[in-house]
Scaffold this motif. Sequence first.
Motif, PDB file in Angstrom:
ATOM      1  N   ILE A  27      14.324  23.992 -95.025  1.00 45.46           N
ATOM      2  CA  ILE A  27      14.152  22.535 -95.109  1.00 45.46           C
ATOM      3  C   ILE A  27      15.257  21.977 -95.999  1.00 45.46           C
ATOM      4  N   GLU A  28      15.935  20.930 -95.553  1.00 51.52           N
ATOM      5  CA  GLU A  28      16.949  20.296 -96.412  1.00 51.52           C
ATOM      6  C   GLU A  28      16.379  19.007 -96.989  1.00 51.52           C
ATOM      7  N   LEU A  29      16.422  18.891 -98.312  1.00 51.16           N
ATOM      8  CA  LEU A  29      15.921  17.689 -98.985  1.00 51.16           C
ATOM      9  C   LEU A  29      16.989  16.595 -98.918  1.00 51.16           C
ATOM     10  N   PRO A  30      16.575  15.339 -99.153  1.00 54.05           N
ATOM     11  CA  PRO A  30      17.515  14.224 -99.070  1.00 54.05           C
ATOM     12  C   PRO A  30      18.782  14.446 -99.902  1.00 54.05           C
ATOM     13  N   GLY A  31      18.672  15.007-101.101  1.00 51.13           N
ATOM     14  CA  GLY A  31      19.862  15.212-101.933  1.00 51.13           C
ATOM     15  C   GLY A  31      20.757  16.347-101.479  1.00 51.13           C
ATOM     16  N   GLY A  32      20.328  17.117-100.440  1.00 54.76           N
ATOM     17  CA  GLY A  32      21.167  18.196 -99.930  1.00 54.76           C
ATOM     18  C   GLY A  32      20.681  19.582-100.328  1.00 54.76           C
ATOM     19  N   ALA A  33      19.766  19.647-101.313  1.00 55.03           N
ATOM     20  CA  ALA A  33      19.217  20.950-101.700  1.00 55.03           C
ATOM     21  C   ALA A  33      18.422  21.525-100.538  1.00 55.03           C
ATOM     22  N   GLN A  34      18.398  22.857-100.438  1.00 55.80           N
ATOM     23  CA  GLN A  34      17.654  23.503 -99.359  1.00 55.80           C
ATOM     24  C   GLN A  34      16.509  24.343 -99.912  1.00 55.80           C
ATOM     25  N   ILE A  35      15.390  24.300 -99.199  1.00 55.33           N
ATOM     26  CA  ILE A  35      14.205  25.076 -99.557  1.00 55.33           C
ATOM     27  C   ILE A  35      13.949  26.076 -98.432  1.00 55.33           C
ATOM     28  N   VAL A  36      13.819  27.357 -98.782  1.00 59.62           N
ATOM     29  CA  VAL A  36      13.577  28.394 -97.780  1.00 59.62           C
ATOM     30  C   VAL A  36      12.102  28.783 -97.807  1.00 59.62           C
ATOM     31  N   SER A  37      11.508  28.869 -96.630  1.00 58.17           N
ATOM     32  CA  SER A  37      10.084  29.178 -96.494  1.00 58.17           C
ATOM     33  C   SER A  37       9.884  30.305 -95.491  1.00 58.17           C
ATOM     34  N   TYR A  56       7.620  18.808 -94.543  1.00 57.90           N
ATOM     35  CA  TYR A  56       7.448  18.905 -95.990  1.00 57.90           C
ATOM     36  C   TYR A  56       7.424  20.375 -96.415  1.00 57.90           C
ATOM     37  N   ALA A  57       8.068  20.661 -97.530  1.00 57.58           N
ATOM     38  CA  ALA A  57       7.906  21.961 -98.172  1.00 57.58           C
ATOM     39  C   ALA A  57       6.780  21.787 -99.195  1.00 57.58           C
ATOM     40  N   VAL A  58       5.802  22.677 -99.143  1.00 51.23           N
ATOM     41  CA  VAL A  58       4.604  22.545 -99.977  1.00 51.23           C
ATOM     42  C   VAL A  58       4.442  23.804-100.834  1.00 51.23           C
ATOM     43  N   VAL A  59       4.311  23.629-102.148  1.00 48.70           N
ATOM     44  CA  VAL A  59       4.205  24.779-103.050  1.00 48.70           C
ATOM     45  C   VAL A  59       3.112  24.536-104.093  1.00 48.70           C
ATOM     46  N   LYS A  60       2.201  25.499-104.241  1.00 46.44           N
ATOM     47  CA  LYS A  60       1.163  25.452-105.278  1.00 46.44           C
ATOM     48  C   LYS A  60       1.850  25.632-106.641  1.00 46.44           C
TER      49      LYS A  60
ATOM     50  N   SER B   4      16.008  37.795-106.325  1.00 47.57           N
ATOM     51  CA  SER B   4      15.818  37.689-104.873  1.00 47.57           C
ATOM     52  C   SER B   4      15.183  36.366-104.451  1.00 47.57           C
ATOM     53  N   ALA B   5      14.538  35.661-105.369  1.00 51.63           N
ATOM     54  CA  ALA B   5      13.875  34.407-104.989  1.00 51.63           C
ATOM     55  C   ALA B   5      14.897  33.453-104.379  1.00 51.63           C
ATOM     56  N   ARG B   6      14.580  32.939-103.212  1.00 50.74           N
ATOM     57  CA  ARG B   6      15.555  32.142-102.462  1.00 50.74           C
ATOM     58  C   ARG B   6      15.655  30.699-102.959  1.00 50.74           C
ATOM     59  N   ASN B   7      14.658  30.237-103.696  1.00 48.57           N
ATOM     60  CA  ASN B   7      14.645  28.834-104.108  1.00 48.57           C
ATOM     61  C   ASN B   7      14.811  28.703-105.621  1.00 48.57           C
ATOM     62  N   VAL B   8      15.955  28.185-106.033  1.00 53.52           N
ATOM     63  CA  VAL B   8      16.278  27.991-107.450  1.00 53.52           C
ATOM     64  C   VAL B   8      16.822  26.570-107.575  1.00 53.52           C
ATOM     65  N   LEU B   9      15.993  25.670-108.137  1.00 50.34           N
ATOM     66  CA  LEU B   9      16.347  24.246-108.158  1.00 50.34           C
ATOM     67  C   LEU B   9      16.586  23.797-109.601  1.00 50.34           C
ATOM     68  N   LYS B  10      17.787  23.309-109.859  1.00 47.89           N
ATOM     69  CA  LYS B  10      18.149  22.904-111.221  1.00 47.89           C
ATOM     70  C   LYS B  10      17.624  21.511-111.540  1.00 47.89           C
ATOM     71  N   GLY B  11      17.087  21.353-112.754  1.00 43.40           N
ATOM     72  CA  GLY B  11      16.604  20.046-113.172  1.00 43.40           C
ATOM     73  C   GLY B  11      16.461  19.984-114.675  1.00 43.40           C
ATOM     74  N   LYS B  12      15.563  19.106-115.123  1.00 39.82           N
ATOM     75  CA  LYS B  12      15.363  18.898-116.547  1.00 39.82           C
ATOM     76  C   LYS B  12      13.858  18.872-116.822  1.00 39.82           C
ATOM     77  N   ASN B  63       6.113  31.917-100.785  1.00 42.84           N
ATOM     78  CA  ASN B  63       5.139  31.012-101.395  1.00 42.84           C
ATOM     79  C   ASN B  63       5.356  29.554-101.009  1.00 42.84           C
ATOM     80  N   VAL B  64       6.264  29.305-100.076  1.00 41.42           N
ATOM     81  CA  VAL B  64       6.504  27.939 -99.608  1.00 41.42           C
ATOM     82  C   VAL B  64       5.817  27.744 -98.259  1.00 41.42           C
ATOM     83  N   MET B  65       4.929  26.756 -98.191  1.00 41.80           N
ATOM     84  CA  MET B  65       4.305  26.384 -96.913  1.00 41.80           C
ATOM     85  C   MET B  65       5.080  25.200 -96.328  1.00 41.80           C
ATOM     86  N   ILE B  66       4.794  24.924 -95.057  1.00 43.29           N
ATOM     87  CA  ILE B  66       5.420  23.773 -94.394  1.00 43.29           C
ATOM     88  C   ILE B  66       4.300  22.870 -93.885  1.00 43.29           C
TER      89      ILE B  66
END
Lengths: 69, 69, 69, 69, 69, 69
Positions: A27-37, A56-60, B4-12, B63-66
């Motif tokens: 899934i590509e988010l509006p800012g360009g980041a990608q989420i892999v599921s 939508y990417a959904v995560v607990k 190995s985790a495919r999703n690494v999102l930088k923020g604050k 762990n990512v659902m759609i």
Amino acid sequence: MKLSARNVLKGKVVKITPGAVNSEVVIELPGGAQIVSIITKESVESLGLKEGKEAYAVVKASNVMIAVD
Amino acid sequence: MKLSARNVLKGKVVKITPGAVNSEVVIELPGGAQIVSIITKESVESLGLKEGKEAYAVVKASNVMIAVD
Amino acid sequence: MKLSARNVLKGKVVKITPGAVNSEVVIELPGGAQIVSIITKESVESLGLKEGKEAYAVVKASNVMIAVD
Amino acid sequence: MKLSARNVLKGKVVKITPGAVNSEVVIELPGGAQIVSIITKESVESLGLKEGKEAYAVVKASNVMIAVD
Amino acid sequence: MKLSARNVLKGKVVKITPGAVNSEVVIELPGGAQIVSIITKESVESLGLKEGKEAYAVVKASNVMIAVD
Amino acid sequence: MKLSARNVLKGKVVKITPGAVNSEVVIELPGGAQIVSIITKESVESLGLKEGKEAYAVVKASNVMIAVD
């Protein structure tokens, strides 16, 4: 249906890689980041997922780790 | 360390709510979206997390659902 | 919203135990079986969960293990 | 062996779909509800799972989400 | 009961930190490595966990990530 | 990068079984115990995992269950 999962990120499907049981959906988010599921192949079909479609990417919250540099 | 985790999102870090065992940490991504994480209180301390500090939200792809509308 | 999670079981909330960050929610299925869930306290509030209310227990297939006697 | 997982639901295996690494196993509960599980192919073999065999679906409480209509 | 989870590591409980809903349990393996677990407070009680008692740390293979230096 | 995951166990890759989407990776710890992990095939490639290479098994504390005899 309203879900307890705290993380629901809207984006667009940009890639689907099917396997025998599981498929990988990107899934590509509006800012360009990608989420892999990884979800089951049957879920890809029952949701009608296709490249270009909104999803939508959904995560607990308990499945989100934190890292620092 | 490379993970190995495919999703690494930088923020604050924008909010930390401590409990006896677990704490809730909210990360804000550059576009304004927020990611909520539950990690142990001890991890919050050992990573030195504080509001305003840069951090990554990390999620294993399985762990990512759609969801779709 | 339609979700990729393959397990969505309808029942009724029979017990809520609140903590500082997480709460325990017990759902009773029609046959009498009970499902225990840990979600954030904030989700309990935002979903308006109360004892007696109808609700669904939702589980991603990759989080279900199998056991035999 | 007694396990900390709070959710242990007894049923019968009704379908096994094998993949290269993971397999999908469907358990039917007494009331007719079905639980879908993804476990490794090797676990399917080491447990001797077969359609018609009794088995339990096991889920850790922190992996159960809640939804409402 | 035989479980599909591929990782079952025998050790001894060395520390229990109780919270309102969840508790943190530390298991020490024979080689001295420690495994940290978060389970519900009720599971700690129903399993009769105490410091010094033998116990197993159990992890589903899909919840194990890999990292390299 | 420093991670919130409480469990980071150093070992050596002893077996990799590739699938279409996911691969199974077995890590052997110094004491001889083995940890089985399911990660995406792409992660196996991007980490350059090979049999004999040093690697860490990483598990979030909330994904560790406890069992007793």
